[in-house]
Design an enzyme around this catalytic site. Structure first.
Site, mmCIF file in Angstrom:
data_model
loop_
_atom_site.group_PDB
_atom_site.id
_atom_site.type_symbol
_atom_site.label_atom_id
_atom_site.label_comp_id
_atom_site.label_asym_id
_atom_site.label_seq_id
_atom_site.Cartn_x
_atom_site.Cartn_y
_atom_site.Cartn_z
ATOM 1 C CB SER A 198 -3.637 7.851 6.603
ATOM 2 O OG SER A 198 -2.823 7.241 5.419
ATOM 3 N N GLY B 241 0.765 -1.408 0.039
ATOM 4 C CA GLY B 241 0.008 0.003 -0.075
ATOM 5 C C GLY B 241 0.741 1.224 0.077
ATOM 6 C CG ASP C 196 1.187 -1.232 10.301
ATOM 7 O OD1 ASP C 196 0.123 -1.082 9.981
ATOM 8 O OD2 ASP C 196 2.397 -0.799 10.002
HETATM 9 O O1 SPQ Z 1 2.371 -0.745 3.025
HETATM 10 P P1 SPQ Z 1 1.164 -1.373 3.495
HETATM 11 O O2 SPQ Z 1 0.914 -2.356 2.623
HETATM 12 O O3 SPQ Z 1 0.051 -0.432 3.858
HETATM 13 O O4 SPQ Z 1 1.641 -1.734 4.998
HETATM 14 C C1 SPQ Z 1 1.409 -1.613 6.394
HETATM 15 C C2 SPQ Z 1 1.748 -2.753 7.173
HETATM 16 O O5 SPQ Z 1 1.110 -3.593 7.955
HETATM 17 O O6 SPQ Z 1 3.045 -2.981 6.998
HETATM 18 C C3 SPQ Z 1 -0.349 -1.711 6.380
HETATM 19 F F1 SPQ Z 1 -1.079 -2.621 5.854
HETATM 20 O O7 SPQ Z 1 1.671 -0.522 6.999
HETATM 21 C C4 SPQ Z 1 1.559 0.738 6.860
HETATM 22 C C5 SPQ Z 1 0.733 1.488 8.004
HETATM 23 O O8 SPQ Z 1 -0.219 0.908 8.407
HETATM 24 C C6 SPQ Z 1 2.699 1.604 6.426
HETATM 25 C C7 SPQ Z 1 2.591 3.109 6.352
HETATM 26 C C8 SPQ Z 1 3.600 4.061 5.816
HETATM 27 O O9 SPQ Z 1 4.713 3.433 5.527
HETATM 28 O O10 SPQ Z 1 3.370 5.180 5.496
HETATM 29 C C9 SPQ Z 1 1.471 3.585 7.165
HETATM 30 C C10 SPQ Z 1 0.409 2.893 8.051
HETATM 31 O O11 SPQ Z 1 -0.504 3.132 6.873
HETATM 32 P P2 SPQ Z 1 -1.686 4.171 6.851
HETATM 33 O O12 SPQ Z 1 -2.861 3.864 6.077
HETATM 34 O O13 SPQ Z 1 -1.957 4.384 8.070
HETATM 35 O O14 SPQ Z 1 -0.907 5.425 6.280
#
Ligand code: SPQ
Length: 440
Positions: free
Chosen positions: A180, A106, A328
């Site tokens: 986020s 993501g 996470d």
């Molecule tokens: O990258 P991805 O797949 O979204 O990874 C996750 C994880 O568990 O490793 C979430 F599924 O982490 C995100 C985290 O939840 C990584 C992230 C970042 O590097 O900016 C931010 C968080 O997500 P969000 O949606 O709160 O910004």
């Protein structure tokens, strides 16, 4: 006994541990995933060379590297402690010849959208794996469209695959409805290429690695409370980056050391950026015996070694502003809460439903199969603790954080636990299973 069956594409991890000895030793954890993505991206966008030590060599940063290589950045092979990126300078990404694939990540897809949307006169198509194609993208597409971006995709641009026609964007003052780091970082990266000031405010503070690294690379950026101000068009200069260990990976060993009786683990080189340390605060409140040793600073990020010894945990309430600081880690916290005395209630964490899997449903299902007592809430879980866990066959649903959390639960379960699709641990922690094997 710990065994990994790799004979089919669904790798089955079997764990059956004698419950009569503790876990002991020193553990080195891999580089922080969030910082690794940002180091690769900013390195590619900067002028000159960026050297990265301690980059996470997991599947997610590999996806970021491949995408930026396809747009002209020269990135050395991701197979050693030192990775170099020859940046191509702000605004100079080339139009890729093929669809950019963010895999399971993501962070890759959402942060990259800000970069692509602001690259004028170039066309990009982006996609990801089955999990990523089901995750919501409007949270970044909407503010980018307000800045003038042209983005198309399924569900009015809400789901990948997405197509982007780069434009000259306008700065924005965006009040994000959710805390986020991906939304905030996407808008800031888009703002890099624009004349004027881009402002992003969020309801609670999310991880601030983008702000720290943008500043280190020379961007004019200011933070005031939950609001970030970025002045566009400042040139980025390649840097020497050292990536600290990932506290999200350390979390498995923090919980393992706390719940396996007679344990004493020293986890080395853990990033303790305050926007990420919610897990430490909650575990300490639950009565965990954790001490910080040798605190220091590495490339603008605070780091320490963490010692954890086993202790009886007690329940606590988890919600509000701390949630983005431990989002996470909630699956592994659910393991700790299942063994703690009393009932732990987790609220305000509806975001978990749109991660690599629906982490509320999948965590509750897997742990309940092992004998836990968890009720799903719309935005969290009610976990009645004091359970004795038993081995079971559980499906990680291809979610790395679930697979690793269940492996830690299996350490205190009676009998054999089999975790399906354990290969997904390599998304964020390629050496997780070998490290677990060493502790047996
Ligand atoms: O990258 P991805 O797949 O979204 O990874 C996750 C994880 O568990 O490793 C979430 F599924 O982490 C995100 C985290 O939840 C990584 C992230 C970042 O590097 O900016 C931010 C968080 O997500 P969000 O949606 O709160 O910004």
């Amino acid at each position: 006994m710990i065994q990994l069956d790799t004979t089919t594409s669904n790798h089955l991890l079997t764990i059956d541990r004698k419950l009569d000895s503790g876990l002991h030793g020193e553990i080195s954890i891999p580089g922080d995933k969030s910082i690794s993505h940002r180091a690769l991206m900013l390195g590619a966008l900067a002028s000159g060379t960026t050297t990265i030590r301690g980059l996470l060599l997991g599947e997610d940063p590999r996806s970021t590297a491949k995408c930026f290589q396809a747009m002209g950045a020269e990135i050395s092979e991701l197979n050693s402690d030192l990775v170099t990126v020859q940046g191509i300078g702000l605004g100079n990404l080339q139009e890729p010849l093929d669809i950019l694939d963010a895999g399971n990540s993501g962070t890759t897809l959402r942060l990259m959208l800000g970069v692509l949307a602001s690259h004028e006169q170039r066309f990009f198509a982006v996609t990801g794996d089955k999990s990523l194609r089901s995750r919501p993208m409007l949270r970044v597409v909407k503010p980018l469209r307000e800045m003038g971006a042209e983005i198309w995709g399924r569900e009015q641009g809400g789901k990948a695959p997405l197509a982007i026609s780069g434009r000259n964007l306008q700065p924005i003052h965006y009040q994000s409805p959710i805390a986020s780091a991906q939304v905030k970082s996407c808008i800031l990266l888009a703002g890099l290429m624009i004349d004027g000031e881009t402002i992003v405010a969020e309801p609670e503070r999310s991880r601030d690695h983008s702000e720290r690294m943008l500043s280190a690379f020379g961007a004019k950026i200011k933070v005031d409370g939950n609001t970030v101000y970025l002045q566009g068009r400042s040139q980025l200069q390649g840097q020497e980056v050292t990536v600290p260990g990932d506290i999200s990976s350390a979390a498995y060993w923090l919980v393992a050391g706390a719940i396996v009786p007679d344990s004493d683990l020293l986890i080395l080189n853990v990033g303790i950026n305050p926007t990420r340390t919610g897990i430490l605060e909650v575990l300490l409140e639950m009565g965990a015996d954790i001490t910080l040793e040798n605190p220091r600073e590495v490339t603008g990020e605070p780091v320490a070694d963490l010692r954890v010894r086993s202790s009886q945990l007690k329940a606590c309430a988890i919600g509000g502003a701390i949630i983005p600081r431990l989002i996470d880690e909630i699956p592994i916290l659910a393991v700790a809460a299942s063994l703690a005395e009393g009932t732990t209630v987790i609220r305000d964490a509806a975001e978990l439903r749109v991660k690599e899997s629906d982490r509320i449903t999948v965590t509750a299902k897997c742990l309940n199969q092992m004998g836990a007592n968890i009720t799903e809430l719309p935005d969290g879980m009610e976990i009645r603790g004091g359970c004795s866990l038993s081995g079971a066959e559980v499906d990680s649903c291809d979610d790395h954080r679930i697979a690793m959390s269940m492996a830690i639960a299996a350490l205190v379960a009676k009998g054999k636990t089999i975790i399906s699709h354990a290969e997904c641990a390599a998304i964020s922690y390629p050496s997780f299973i070998p490290t677990l094997q060493k502790l047996f």
